[in-house]
Design a protein around this motif. Structure first.
Motif, PDB file in Angstrom:
ATOM      1  N   GLY A 137       0.828  -1.197   0.000  1.00 24.00           N
ATOM      2  CA  GLY A 137       0.000   0.000   0.000  1.00 24.00           C
ATOM      3  C   GLY A 137       0.858   1.240   0.000  1.00 24.00           C
ATOM      4  O   GLY A 137       1.791   1.374   0.809  1.00 24.00           O
ATOM      5  N   VAL A 138       0.578   2.169  -0.919  1.00 27.11           N
ATOM      6  CA  VAL A 138       1.375   3.382  -1.017  1.00 27.11           C
ATOM      7  C   VAL A 138       0.475   4.584  -1.263  1.00 27.11           C
ATOM      8  O   VAL A 138      -0.672   4.460  -1.682  1.00 27.11           O
ATOM      9  CB  VAL A 138       2.416   3.292  -2.157  1.00 27.11           C
ATOM     10  N   GLY A 139       1.042   5.749  -1.007  1.00 23.33           N
ATOM     11  CA  GLY A 139       0.395   7.000  -1.366  1.00 23.33           C
ATOM     12  C   GLY A 139       1.407   7.930  -1.986  1.00 23.33           C
ATOM     13  O   GLY A 139       2.571   7.975  -1.566  1.00 23.33           O
ATOM     14  N   GLY A 140       0.993   8.639  -3.009  1.00 19.27           N
ATOM     15  CA  GLY A 140       1.900   9.556  -3.679  1.00 19.27           C
ATOM     16  C   GLY A 140       1.272  10.137  -4.927  1.00 19.27           C
ATOM     17  O   GLY A 140       0.046  10.118  -5.090  1.00 19.27           O
TER      18      GLY A 140
ATOM     19  N   ALA B 131      -2.823   5.413   5.774  1.00 22.19           N
ATOM     20  CA  ALA B 131      -3.079   4.654   7.001  1.00 22.19           C
ATOM     21  C   ALA B 131      -4.427   3.953   6.963  1.00 22.19           C
ATOM     22  O   ALA B 131      -4.615   2.887   7.554  1.00 22.19           O
ATOM     23  CB  ALA B 131      -3.008   5.585   8.207  1.00 22.19           C
ATOM     24  N   LEU B 132      -5.396   4.527   6.241  1.00 24.17           N
ATOM     25  CA  LEU B 132      -6.731   3.941   6.147  1.00 24.17           C
ATOM     26  C   LEU B 132      -6.859   2.892   5.047  1.00 24.17           C
ATOM     27  O   LEU B 132      -7.850   2.155   5.012  1.00 24.17           O
ATOM     28  CB  LEU B 132      -7.769   5.044   5.886  1.00 24.17           C
ATOM     29  N   LEU B 133      -5.887   2.820   4.162  1.00 24.43           N
ATOM     30  CA  LEU B 133      -6.047   2.012   2.955  1.00 24.43           C
ATOM     31  C   LEU B 133      -6.346   0.552   3.254  1.00 24.43           C
ATOM     32  O   LEU B 133      -7.358   0.007   2.797  1.00 24.43           O
ATOM     33  CB  LEU B 133      -4.784   2.126   2.089  1.00 24.43           C
ATOM     34  N   ALA B 134      -5.503  -0.124   4.018  1.00 23.69           N
ATOM     35  CA  ALA B 134      -5.686  -1.558   4.265  1.00 23.69           C
ATOM     36  C   ALA B 134      -6.818  -1.820   5.250  1.00 23.69           C
ATOM     37  O   ALA B 134      -7.757  -2.571   4.964  1.00 23.69           O
ATOM     38  CB  ALA B 134      -4.386  -2.170   4.772  1.00 23.69           C
ATOM     39  N   ASP B 135      -6.737  -1.209   6.433  1.00 22.91           N
ATOM     40  CA  ASP B 135      -7.768  -1.446   7.445  1.00 22.91           C
ATOM     41  C   ASP B 135      -9.120  -0.896   7.013  1.00 22.91           C
ATOM     42  O   ASP B 135     -10.163  -1.481   7.331  1.00 22.91           O
ATOM     43  CB  ASP B 135      -7.356  -0.803   8.768  1.00 22.91           C
ATOM     44  N   GLY B 136      -9.109   0.209   6.279  1.00 19.37           N
ATOM     45  CA  GLY B 136     -10.356   0.821   5.858  1.00 19.37           C
ATOM     46  C   GLY B 136     -11.151  -0.057   4.907  1.00 19.37           C
ATOM     47  O   GLY B 136     -12.355  -0.241   5.078  1.00 19.37           O
ATOM     48  N   ARG B 137     -10.492  -0.624   3.920  1.00 19.57           N
ATOM     49  CA  ARG B 137     -11.228  -1.465   2.962  1.00 19.57           C
ATOM     50  C   ARG B 137     -11.707  -2.744   3.626  1.00 19.57           C
ATOM     51  O   ARG B 137     -12.793  -3.248   3.314  1.00 19.57           O
ATOM     52  CB  ARG B 137     -10.377  -1.751   1.735  1.00 19.57           C
ATOM     53  N   THR B 138     -10.914  -3.281   4.586  1.00 18.24           N
ATOM     54  CA  THR B 138     -11.349  -4.460   5.316  1.00 18.24           C
ATOM     55  C   THR B 138     -12.587  -4.157   6.148  1.00 18.24           C
ATOM     56  O   THR B 138     -13.564  -4.919   6.141  1.00 18.24           O
ATOM     57  CB  THR B 138     -10.223  -4.967   6.235  1.00 18.24           C
TER      58      THR B 138
ATOM     59  N   GLY C  14      -6.814  -1.162  14.513  1.00 15.59           N
ATOM     60  CA  GLY C  14      -7.193  -0.371  13.345  1.00 15.59           C
ATOM     61  C   GLY C  14      -8.535  -0.763  12.767  1.00 15.59           C
ATOM     62  O   GLY C  14      -9.443   0.062  12.642  1.00 15.59           O
ATOM     63  N   VAL C  15      -8.706  -2.040  12.405  1.00 15.40           N
ATOM     64  CA  VAL C  15      -9.974  -2.496  11.836  1.00 15.40           C
ATOM     65  C   VAL C  15     -11.079  -2.400  12.872  1.00 15.40           C
ATOM     66  O   VAL C  15     -12.189  -1.943  12.588  1.00 15.40           O
ATOM     67  CB  VAL C  15      -9.855  -3.938  11.304  1.00 15.40           C
ATOM     68  N   GLY C  16     -10.796  -2.813  14.110  1.00 21.48           N
ATOM     69  CA  GLY C  16     -11.802  -2.775  15.152  1.00 21.48           C
ATOM     70  C   GLY C  16     -12.331  -1.376  15.424  1.00 21.48           C
ATOM     71  O   GLY C  16     -13.551  -1.177  15.558  1.00 21.48           O
ATOM     72  N   GLY C  17     -11.435  -0.405  15.492  1.00 21.16           N
ATOM     73  CA  GLY C  17     -11.871   0.967  15.724  1.00 21.16           C
ATOM     74  C   GLY C  17     -12.742   1.494  14.600  1.00 21.16           C
ATOM     75  O   GLY C  17     -13.734   2.202  14.844  1.00 21.16           O
ATOM     76  N   LEU C  18     -12.408   1.152  13.368  1.00 25.65           N
ATOM     77  CA  LEU C  18     -13.217   1.576  12.234  1.00 25.65           C
ATOM     78  C   LEU C  18     -14.567   0.874  12.217  1.00 25.65           C
ATOM     79  O   LEU C  18     -15.594   1.484  11.896  1.00 25.65           O
ATOM     80  CB  LEU C  18     -12.463   1.310  10.925  1.00 25.65           C
TER      81      LEU C  18
END
Length: 257
Positions: free
Chosen positions: A65-68, A121-128, A152-156
């Motif tokens: 996972g990257v951002g740029g 930071a949201l990319l992986a946990d967010g989609r899950t 991360g996933v639990g909080g979302l």
């Protein structure tokens, strides 16, 4: 370009910086100048050569996972994407580098006002979390139990369930102040903790004995979703009056790449 390359499996010391050739985007791909790369628990398992899947081939540049900013596009891709700030998966490799290739179909433009660091930071946990939330079809007024609620996933998941109108209970071992921002708190390290909870939906990212006990909190006809399995699979759920929303097995190496 500069990249992190691993030639062997092990601890963080196997990640070594070196200069490698710049990647070139192929058909349907974009090239991203990387500003942030995410690191997930699964990626640390891959690095260590452990986990419920076969180790990938070496040498490799890790990073999924990257951002740029998109700096070039391959054949068949709209050149108007050049200059767009995005987050994206890389297919499981190549993210720990100055430049990374990704499928044009995977890039997500970062909305104005959202910091790129936060978006990555949201990319992986967010989609899950979004996938699990949509799968569970939470209804207003239902009670939702989220294990590993301080993660991360639990909080979302807690936030998504609360936004859907559910009563949310977060089970964790510590991080009480964080969990109580989105719902009530229960300590799953305490004996018999699940007896104090009756839930219509359970999201379990822990598994093992804790996850098995959480299943006893489900009301008849409740729904349960297991993900992560940090402590192993459930041991005693046969016969419980629940519908299990569970993928058929661990991800394959191809899925991780």
């Amino acid at each position: 370009m500069r990249a992190i390359v691993m030639d062997e499996f092990g601890g963080p010391e196997v990640l070594r910086a070196r200069t490698v050739e710049d990647p070139v985007p192929g058909q349907g791909q974009v090239l991203v100048r990387v500003e942030f790369a995410s690191i997930t628990f699964v990626e640390t398992q891959v690095r260590a050569g452990k986990g419920p899947f076969a180790p990938p081939s070496l040498p490799r540049i890790p990073g999924n996972g990257v951002g740029g900013t998109i700096v070039a596009v391959g054949e068949g891709v709209d050149e108007g994407l050049v200059g767009t700030v995005v987050v994206t998966t890389t297919g499981g490799t190549g993210g720990y580098a100055s430049l990374a290739r990704a499928s044009a179909a995977d890039v997500v433009p970062v909305p104005e006002g959202v910091a790129l660091r936060d978006a990555v930071a949201l990319l992986a946990d967010g989609r899950t979390a979004v996938m699990l939330h949509e799968q569970a079809k939470i209804q207003p007024g239902e009670r939702v139990l989220v294990l590993a609620a301080g993660g991360g996933v639990g909080g979302l998941l807690m936030q998504l369930a609360a936004a859907a109108g559910a009563e949310v209970v977060g089970a964790a071992r510590g991080k009480r102040e964080l969990v109580e921002r989105f719902g009530s708190y229960v300590d799953y390290s305490e004996q018999g903790w699940a007896r104090s909870v009756e839930a219509d939906v359970v999201f379990d990212g822990v598994g093992g004995a804790v996850g098995t006990e959480a299943m006893t909190a489900l009301r008849p006809g409740g729904r349960a979703s297991m993900y992560g399995m940090a402590s192993g699979s459930w041991s005693e759920v046969d016969g419980l009056p629940i519908t299990v929303l569970e993928r058929p097995g661990p991800p394959s190496p191809e899925e991780l790449r």
